[in-house]
Scaffold this active site. Structure first.
Site, PDB file in Angstrom:
ATOM      1  N   HIS A 123      -9.749 -23.123  28.955  1.00 28.49           N
ATOM      2  CA  HIS A 123     -11.123 -23.627  28.930  1.00 28.49           C
ATOM      3  C   HIS A 123     -11.544 -24.170  27.574  1.00 28.49           C
ATOM      4  O   HIS A 123     -12.624 -24.757  27.453  1.00 28.49           O
ATOM      5  CB  HIS A 123     -12.105 -22.550  29.400  1.00 28.49           C
ATOM      6  CG  HIS A 123     -13.219 -23.089  30.226  1.00 28.49           C
ATOM      7  ND1 HIS A 123     -14.022 -22.314  31.028  1.00 28.49           N
ATOM      8  CD2 HIS A 123     -13.693 -24.352  30.400  1.00 28.49           C
ATOM      9  CE1 HIS A 123     -14.910 -23.059  31.649  1.00 28.49           C
ATOM     10  NE2 HIS A 123     -14.735 -24.306  31.271  1.00 28.49           N
ATOM     11  N   ASP A 146     -17.850 -19.486  35.770  1.00 27.59           N
ATOM     12  CA  ASP A 146     -16.903 -18.674  35.010  1.00 27.59           C
ATOM     13  C   ASP A 146     -17.267 -17.202  35.154  1.00 27.59           C
ATOM     14  O   ASP A 146     -18.448 -16.859  35.311  1.00 27.59           O
ATOM     15  CB  ASP A 146     -17.004 -19.068  33.527  1.00 27.59           C
ATOM     16  CG  ASP A 146     -15.727 -18.844  32.742  1.00 27.59           C
ATOM     17  OD1 ASP A 146     -15.112 -17.772  32.913  1.00 27.59           O
ATOM     18  OD2 ASP A 146     -15.350 -19.722  31.946  1.00 27.59           O
ATOM     19  N   HIS A 148     -16.739 -15.452  32.593  1.00 26.33           N
ATOM     20  CA  HIS A 148     -17.035 -15.210  31.179  1.00 26.33           C
ATOM     21  C   HIS A 148     -17.987 -16.275  30.644  1.00 26.33           C
ATOM     22  O   HIS A 148     -18.001 -17.409  31.128  1.00 26.33           O
ATOM     23  CB  HIS A 148     -15.739 -15.230  30.365  1.00 26.33           C
ATOM     24  CG  HIS A 148     -14.631 -14.433  30.966  1.00 26.33           C
ATOM     25  ND1 HIS A 148     -13.753 -14.965  31.900  1.00 26.33           N
ATOM     26  CD2 HIS A 148     -14.272 -13.145  30.798  1.00 26.33           C
ATOM     27  CE1 HIS A 148     -12.890 -14.030  32.275  1.00 26.33           C
ATOM     28  NE2 HIS A 148     -13.181 -12.914  31.619  1.00 26.33           N
ATOM     29  N   ASP A 150     -17.967 -17.502  27.476  1.00 24.82           N
ATOM     30  CA  ASP A 150     -17.261 -18.425  26.572  1.00 24.82           C
ATOM     31  C   ASP A 150     -18.159 -18.968  25.472  1.00 24.82           C
ATOM     32  O   ASP A 150     -18.020 -20.117  25.043  1.00 24.82           O
ATOM     33  CB  ASP A 150     -16.649 -19.598  27.362  1.00 24.82           C
ATOM     34  CG  ASP A 150     -15.529 -19.153  28.292  1.00 24.82           C
ATOM     35  OD1 ASP A 150     -15.075 -18.010  28.169  1.00 24.82           O
ATOM     36  OD2 ASP A 150     -15.118 -19.963  29.144  1.00 24.82           O
ATOM     37  N   HIS A 163     -10.487 -20.072  23.641  1.00 25.00           N
ATOM     38  CA  HIS A 163     -10.974 -20.401  24.990  1.00 25.00           C
ATOM     39  C   HIS A 163     -12.198 -19.568  25.341  1.00 25.00           C
ATOM     40  O   HIS A 163     -12.866 -19.846  26.335  1.00 25.00           O
ATOM     41  CB  HIS A 163      -9.866 -20.264  26.046  1.00 25.00           C
ATOM     42  CG  HIS A 163      -9.554 -18.860  26.466  1.00 25.00           C
ATOM     43  ND1 HIS A 163      -8.984 -18.566  27.694  1.00 25.00           N
ATOM     44  CD2 HIS A 163      -9.706 -17.666  25.835  1.00 25.00           C
ATOM     45  CE1 HIS A 163      -8.811 -17.259  27.802  1.00 25.00           C
ATOM     46  NE2 HIS A 163      -9.235 -16.704  26.685  1.00 25.00           N
ATOM     47  N   ASP A 256     -14.079 -22.861  35.647  1.00 27.35           N
ATOM     48  CA  ASP A 256     -12.954 -21.959  35.406  1.00 27.35           C
ATOM     49  C   ASP A 256     -12.657 -21.245  36.718  1.00 27.35           C
ATOM     50  O   ASP A 256     -13.544 -20.620  37.307  1.00 27.35           O
ATOM     51  CB  ASP A 256     -13.334 -20.947  34.327  1.00 27.35           C
ATOM     52  CG  ASP A 256     -12.182 -20.056  33.894  1.00 27.35           C
ATOM     53  OD1 ASP A 256     -11.312 -19.745  34.727  1.00 27.35           O
ATOM     54  OD2 ASP A 256     -12.171 -19.636  32.720  1.00 27.35           O
ATOM     55  N   ASP A 258     -11.357 -18.575  37.336  1.00 27.07           N
ATOM     56  CA  ASP A 258     -11.590 -17.135  37.375  1.00 27.07           C
ATOM     57  C   ASP A 258     -13.031 -16.789  37.730  1.00 27.07           C
ATOM     58  O   ASP A 258     -13.380 -15.609  37.868  1.00 27.07           O
ATOM     59  CB  ASP A 258     -11.131 -16.449  36.080  1.00 27.07           C
ATOM     60  CG  ASP A 258     -12.064 -16.637  34.879  1.00 27.07           C
ATOM     61  OD1 ASP A 258     -13.247 -16.961  35.042  1.00 27.07           O
ATOM     62  OD2 ASP A 258     -11.575 -16.440  33.742  1.00 27.07           O
ATOM     63  N   GLU A 301      -7.746 -23.223  33.865  1.00 21.55           N
ATOM     64  CA  GLU A 301      -7.216 -21.852  33.862  1.00 21.55           C
ATOM     65  C   GLU A 301      -6.376 -21.472  35.081  1.00 21.55           C
ATOM     66  O   GLU A 301      -6.231 -20.291  35.394  1.00 21.55           O
ATOM     67  CB  GLU A 301      -8.349 -20.823  33.651  1.00 21.55           C
ATOM     68  CG  GLU A 301      -9.124 -20.987  32.353  1.00 21.55           C
ATOM     69  CD  GLU A 301      -8.406 -20.454  31.111  1.00 21.55           C
ATOM     70  OE1 GLU A 301      -7.269 -19.937  31.238  1.00 21.55           O
ATOM     71  OE2 GLU A 301      -8.983 -20.570  30.011  1.00 21.55           O
TER      72      GLU A 301
END
Length: 333
Positions: A123, A146, A148, A150, A163, A256, A258, A301
């Site tokens: 990312h 995401d 996360h 980030d 990332h 992303d 995830d 990712e």
């Protein structure tokens, strides 16, 4: 009545697939293979079947960067890491070099009025994609999908993996930080905190929570998805980045994989359970396509090397391709 996505911004339905096979924003090789696997899965052909004309736009030499990463990993000097408050901003030179290449490729595409679909890679490549899109559409909103946030700065990052820091660079939060990597000082840092909204958060560092609260950034965690439903969350996110027009206006999506629960997308570097279902993850981009406001898309990712079984590779890559197709107008009926 005209149907199909992007008719407000991309009537010509011309699209470029930007390949960004970079893994230096984190420590696990294999994520650079994601773009190649998605192409092998037939992504370009399936996009053309949706009525888009496509072209490939490589942004970097995958083998060259993998070689550099392996050399740095074997180095006893720490390579291009930058020490800040005892934490290394890892592989900073490579991240700066790679993201500038991505920026140049995406800039070329958007300035030619083609839709940029960027396939990562990790990312960190969004430093380049978002910067280029904001050059063309300075009022664009950014939806960051995401697990996360980030948004760690190079001072707050607990791991040093960049990332986990692209949003802080996009907002210019590192410009006044001592020892900010020279390689990343090219980043304009002009993303306003009022122009980003998160969806799917469930693993946010303490330093990131502080930044999100202090800047008043719109952040919708899985709690909000469970409480309000995915459609309501998408509507709230679009209105958060375009409050004066009730959610109408150019929107970029940086996705992303995830953000989706690892039950559905297992081959990714930092999986977190309790995420979006695959249906919720696809509906999200279907809704953006329906809005006509989507101007750019990242998918990042996917790491086939982290799969335990072949079916994990298939599930992850097919889901990444489905995200792209749904964002570009694929419907069930």
């Amino acid at each position: 009545m005209e149907t199909g996505p992007h008719y407000n911004y991309y009537k010509n339905r011309e699209l470029s697939i930007i390949l960004a096979p970079f893994s230096g924003g984190q420590g696990k090789l294999g994520v650079e293979k994601g773009p190649k696997y998605m192409l092998k899965h037939g992504l370009q052909t399936s996009i053309e079947e949706l009525g888009w004309s496509t072209e490939l736009e490589p942004s970097m030499d995958e083998a060259q960067f993998v070689g550099k990463l392996k050399m740095e990993k074997d180095s006893t000097t720490g390579g291009s890491s930058v020490m800040t408050n005892g934490i290394k901003a890892k592989r900073a030179d490579l991240v700066g070099e790679a993201t500038k290449l991505v920026y140049n490729s995406v800039s070329k595409v958007v300035q030619a009025d083609r839709f940029p679909l960027t396939l990562g890679g990790d990312h960190s490549i969004a430093i380049g994609t978002v910067s280029a899109v904001l050059d063309k559409y300075p009022d664009a909103g950014l939806l960051w999908i995401d697990a996360h946030a980030d948004i760690n700065t190079i001072e707050s990052t607990p791991s040093g993996n960049l990332h986990g820091c692209p949003v802080s660079f996009l907002m210019g939060l590192n410009k006044d930080v001592p020892h900010c990597p020279e390689s990343l000082k090219w980043v304009p840092g002009n993303l306003s905190p009022k122009k980003i909204a998160y969806i799917g958060l469930r693993d946010v560092d303490a330093g990131e929570k502080k930044i999100l609260k202090e800047l008043g950034i719109a952040a919708f965690s899985m709690y909000h998805v469970d409480k309000y439903g995915i459609n309501a969350v998408i509507e709230m996110a679009m209105k958060a980045v375009h409050p004066d027009t009730n959610g109408e206006g150019p929107i970029m999506c940086s996705y992303d994989v995830d953000g989706v629960d690892p039950l559905y997308i297992p081959a990714t570097g930092t999986p977190v359970r309790g995420g979006l279902t695959l249906r919720e993850g696809l509906f999200l981009v279907e809704r953006l396509a329906e809005s006509g406001n989507l101007i750019a898309l990242d998918i990042v990712e996917c790491n086939p090397d982290l799969a335990i079984h072949d079916i994990h590779v298939s599930n992850t890559i097919s889901a990444g391709c489905a995200i792209a197709r749904c964002a570009l107008g694929e419907t069930l009926l």
